[in-house]
Design a protein around this motif. Structure first.
Motif, short mmCIF file in Angstrom:
data_model
loop_
_atom_site.label_atom_id
_atom_site.label_comp_id
_atom_site.label_asym_id
_atom_site.label_seq_id
_atom_site.Cartn_x
_atom_site.Cartn_y
_atom_site.Cartn_z
N ARG A 146 53.57 -8.89 9.88
CA ARG A 146 54.48 -7.89 10.43
C ARG A 146 54.69 -8.11 11.93
NH1 ARG A 146 54.86 -3.32 12.91
NH2 ARG A 146 52.66 -3.22 13.47
N GLU A 181 49.26 -7.44 8.56
CA GLU A 181 49.63 -6.99 9.89
C GLU A 181 50.08 -8.17 10.76
OE1 GLU A 181 50.08 -4.09 10.96
OE2 GLU A 181 50.07 -4.28 13.15
N ASN A 200 56.54 -11.31 12.66
CA ASN A 200 57.84 -11.40 11.99
C ASN A 200 57.99 -12.69 11.20
OD1 ASN A 200 60.34 -10.26 11.33
ND2 ASN A 200 61.37 -11.35 12.99
#
Lengths: 412, 412
Positions: A43, A40, A46
């Protein structure tokens, strides 16, 4: 409209600044989420997994986070380890000067209140010396009670007045009658921890806390109204507290809503939102005598109204209508996702809501009212304290590996 | 108070993102300053000179900037070369739908208006087709007249209404009676340049332009009031236009200032700032008949008042008092460094100033009024057009070397 105009503070980036930014963003995500998987983190930031692995190793080595195995097996494949903040190892001390009490708390990394001390206070005639002496005593008690393995990484304080950001001076604090009092500097001196005390306006900090951990989580634009003796405000614009040019923004309690025959306001003007919708306005409208005041008196009006008392019902309608005008104006100006009612406004929320909703329906422009949500504070009376804690963590989160003064209890 | 809370959009940085950021920041500084020395770029971006040299070489190779020798010999030692934007080689087309005219301009990198075309428009009954047809014709004339060496890198449009940021749809435009009109998409289609048309609210764009190139240069917190038929607002908070949750913020014209016996407002409510201080309020107060309206009529009231006419003087006092309440509320909320009066408010500025100053003195909290400055717009009627131009440059400035659709005149 993607407007990202240049602001004077925007600088170029080099390798060192990039690494600092990534460490800070990583630790902030862990701090705000309590626990978050490496997948996570990759994500949200990025970034690729190897960069996240490196950041995890760096911050684990510094003792700031630790990895634990994912116990949730709902996901297929090898579960991504969870990164948790070292809540017991790093803390801040947060201070809150509220209307009827002063509070100090030890808050662990991750935003967990580990311990707290409360002292009652007089409602008036409270000078700087009295306040910092009381707060420093509470702070010392907290440190004495802390385990020897826990390190203090920052301090933060909340005060109900206009604060100069640079040095925590209370420029104007009408509740206590303070003008230009060196609150932050003096509290730092009394604590003697070698750490400065950043100070924030209580409603700014309440807004920050509700944005990060309360009724406005995940929301980037929020208006927070804090009812106390007066009505303070904290406004989050694009994820940041609206400070204005010198730190004195968000004074929504002094929005003139009743220019014709407004009630006198503590600021010297009249017809301000807090004069029409604050504690005294409510109690006067409910025909309570002047010697009746405070949070319990406000709650009694709300209870009486709920039980069918006409005076109390009228008083809530009166306050609700002025509050509604103020809220409608704020929605037109800020197009917030949520308007949060905190402090004593929580106690009258249900009673004023019909009038507030009526004003929003009548006065807010069509598209701006499509999605706006009204809510009570989720953090309640802890909102300002938690906000002060976030102030205390700010330096660590800005640059997690910097050499900063930290105080471990062995120094005492 | 250094509050830099995490906002959901903050991401990690890698090498490529870092380089993009530096190129964008570099080109933005050159664009906004017109010409700036390499030494000053190094100082502002906090980067070493060799990194600045590399950035200069990259952007020069792309034809976006060029270096010229410093002619100023006041400084000792070898003068730092000046980096200038290639104003003649890259431009945007900017469009402005104002109350009495539509304007299109070709604006070169660096913010220089190279060419403009203006068409009158009717004041009512103006539909989407009429507006985009007129604007597309003006745009085509500009492109036809542009030298073959100049490339169009973006488009931007200003409209007096509430705009959905994603696609430039006019959600609510009371002046023309537009509701949910696909203005941006339709203008892009008619222009046929393969470029999308970002659209901004006229007052938001006026505020942006005044912040970047006008009365608020160097200021990070600014309130801009745009007088037209109504009163629009654009507010810069921390260097960024306040968009709010969905792009509909800054509607200061619909702040209720007169809840008792307010004049009816075009929005359906009454007592809004624009109902009390807009063009019609002024003309009614000056006892002008309903068929008299527009900018010249406003100027005539200001001129009559200056010549001693009592009706005109009373009208300016009336408007000034309501405007003053609004401005005082905005200063309490935003703690701006400057409040800028644009559009028709420039014409009445001198006449309303005493009443506005009086309200600020009476209603703004002590510390918030210490430094605030009141000013007329420096860019005048070009503010919204220049703001629309900045919207058009945004993509290039965000990522100067990206492969984006660009239109060179040889394609025609």
């Amino acid at each position: 409209m993607e407007l990202t105009p240049w602001d004077g503070s925007r600088i170029g980036l080099d390798q060192e600044e990039m690494r600092r930014h990534n460490r800070g963003t990583f630790l902030r995500l862990v701090h705000l989420n309590g626990g978050i998987s490496r997948a996570e983190l990759a994500r949200r930031m990025n970034l690729n997994r190897s960069t996240i692995k490196t950041l995890t190793a760096e911050l684990s080595a510094a003792g700031l986070v630790r990895e634990v195995a994912q116990t949730d097996n709902r996901h297929q494949g090898r579960p991504s380890p969870i990164v948790r903040p070292e809540t017991q190892r790093f803390h801040v001390l947060a201070f809150d000067v509220a209307v009827d009490r002063v509070v100090a708390a030890r808050i662990g990394l991750g935003g967990v209140i580990l311990d707290r001390k409360v002292a009652a206070r007089r409602r008036s005639g409270v000078d700087l010396d009295y306040v910092v002496t009381t707060l420093a005593e509470l702070g010392r008690e907290l440190i004495d009670a802390a385990p020897s393995t826990s390190t203090c990484v920052g301090l933060g304080a909340s005060y109900c007045g206009m604060i100069r950001p640079g040095d925590g001076t209370v420029r104007f604090g009408p509740d206590l009658g303070w003008v230009d009092q060196a609150f932050g500097a003096e509290l730092a001196r009394r604590l003697g921890l070698g750490l400065r005390v950043p100070v924030g306006n209580e409603a700014h900090l309440g807004a920050l806390a509700e944005h990060l951990r309360g009724a406005g989580m995940g929301v980037q634009n929020l208006v927070y109204l804090h009812g106390d003796v007066g009505v303070g405000g904290g406004i989050i614009v694009g994820g940041t507290v609206l400070d204005g040019d010198a730190g004195y923004g968000c004074e929504l309690g002094h929005m003139v809503v009743n220019p014709h025959d407004g009630r006198p306001c503590g600021c010297g003007s009249s017809g301000c939102l807090e004069a029409e919708a604050g504690e005294r306005a409510l109690l006067d409208a409910a025909r309570r005598p002047p010697e009746v005041f405070g949070r319990d008196a406000v709650r009694a009006v709300a209870a009486d109204a709920a039980a069918g008392d006409a005076n109390a019902r009228d008083a809530l309608d009166y306050v609700g209508d002025w509050l509604g005008i103020g809220v409608a104006n704020l929605i037109n100006l800020f197009n917030p996702a949520v308007v949060v009612f905190g402090g004593m406004l929580r106690d009258v929320y249900a009673g004023v809501l019909p009038r507030v909703r009526g004003r929003v329906a009548r006065n807010v422009l069509p598209v701006a009212k499509e999605k706006v949500r009204l809510s009570v504070s989720a953090l309640g009376d802890d909102a300002t304290l938690i906000g002060a804690g976030e102030l205390g963590f700010e330096r660590l989160l800005h640059d997690p590996l910097s050499e900063m003064p930290r105080v471990s209890p062995t120094a005492w």
